[in-house]
Design an enzyme around this catalytic site. Sequence first.
Site, mmCIF file in Angstrom:
data_model
loop_
_atom_site.group_PDB
_atom_site.id
_atom_site.type_symbol
_atom_site.label_atom_id
_atom_site.label_comp_id
_atom_site.label_asym_id
_atom_site.label_seq_id
_atom_site.Cartn_x
_atom_site.Cartn_y
_atom_site.Cartn_z
ATOM 1 N N ASP A 55 0.836 -1.031 -0.150
ATOM 2 C CA ASP A 55 0.022 0.028 0.317
ATOM 3 C C ASP A 55 1.202 1.354 0.221
ATOM 4 O O ASP A 55 2.136 1.125 0.725
ATOM 5 C CB ASP A 55 -1.136 0.094 0.831
ATOM 6 C CG ASP A 55 -1.683 1.116 1.475
ATOM 7 O OD1 ASP A 55 -2.626 1.956 0.833
ATOM 8 O OD2 ASP A 55 -1.513 1.452 2.146
ATOM 9 N N ASP A 104 -0.339 5.014 0.855
ATOM 10 C CA ASP A 104 -0.523 6.216 2.078
ATOM 11 C C ASP A 104 -0.667 5.654 3.133
ATOM 12 O O ASP A 104 -1.305 4.551 3.890
ATOM 13 C CB ASP A 104 -2.031 6.776 1.545
ATOM 14 C CG ASP A 104 -2.037 7.464 -0.214
ATOM 15 O OD1 ASP A 104 -1.030 8.367 -0.323
ATOM 16 O OD2 ASP A 104 -3.179 6.957 -0.512
#
Length: 251
Positions: free
Chosen positions: A10, A12
């Site tokens: 991922d 953010d």
Amino acid sequence: MTALRAVFWDVDGTLADTEMEGHRPAFNQAFRDLGLPFHWNKELYSELLSIAGGIPRVSIYAKDQGISLTEHQLNRLRDVKREHYFSRVREGHVRWRTGVVRLVNELHDHDVQQWIVTSSGGPSVQALLHQAKGVLPDFDGVVTSDDVARGKPSSDGYCLALKRSGVDSSCGIAIEDSAVGLKAATTAGLPCVLTPSPWDLDLSDSCDLATAVLNHLGDQNNPSLLQQGPPCLDGMVTLNYMESLLPHSRP
């Protein structure tokens, strides 16, 4: 060849601390530029992060405030916000999370595929990766919200990344920071290392889905603290540690 064939990152809150000092101020500046009566402080933004994707977040919040934004307004907001976000990335406001640079380079040195799977749009991801030149090696592929019909917590992004990588989920691991990301990864059949973002209010009810939970990935001078999962003796998430988390490695 290592037993671990791919790691799915991922962005953010996982690769970098992009939310509070990147996306949030960029949204606030875009709201001002476009004359929208919104301002997201850190507490409010923490609550809104349960909604995956920036533009869905704005649309839902606006409706809660009694304002219905048109598609044209949302598209304009997206474009203006992106420019402010790009500026903040270039100015160094967005920093890598502890242990990320070390682990990405270690995996690269051992020929483990590395993919990005994110609910952010492609341009925002590319802006961050552009700043990573010379610090992080190139990723093997990127799956963003532009590539799938449904963002996290849907597993669509992870399923697409698995398909493109050619790697079975039993030979891969996801690294996430949020409840929606954890659900997306595990629904796709991936073991998940969770490095929680402190502002995710839904995580406490979801952590048991993770294979391991640590405050961050750890560095030599800043060891990680294990909260759940097998012992991480070095205080750092390494290739060897991640391989011990694979289904065929666990007792």
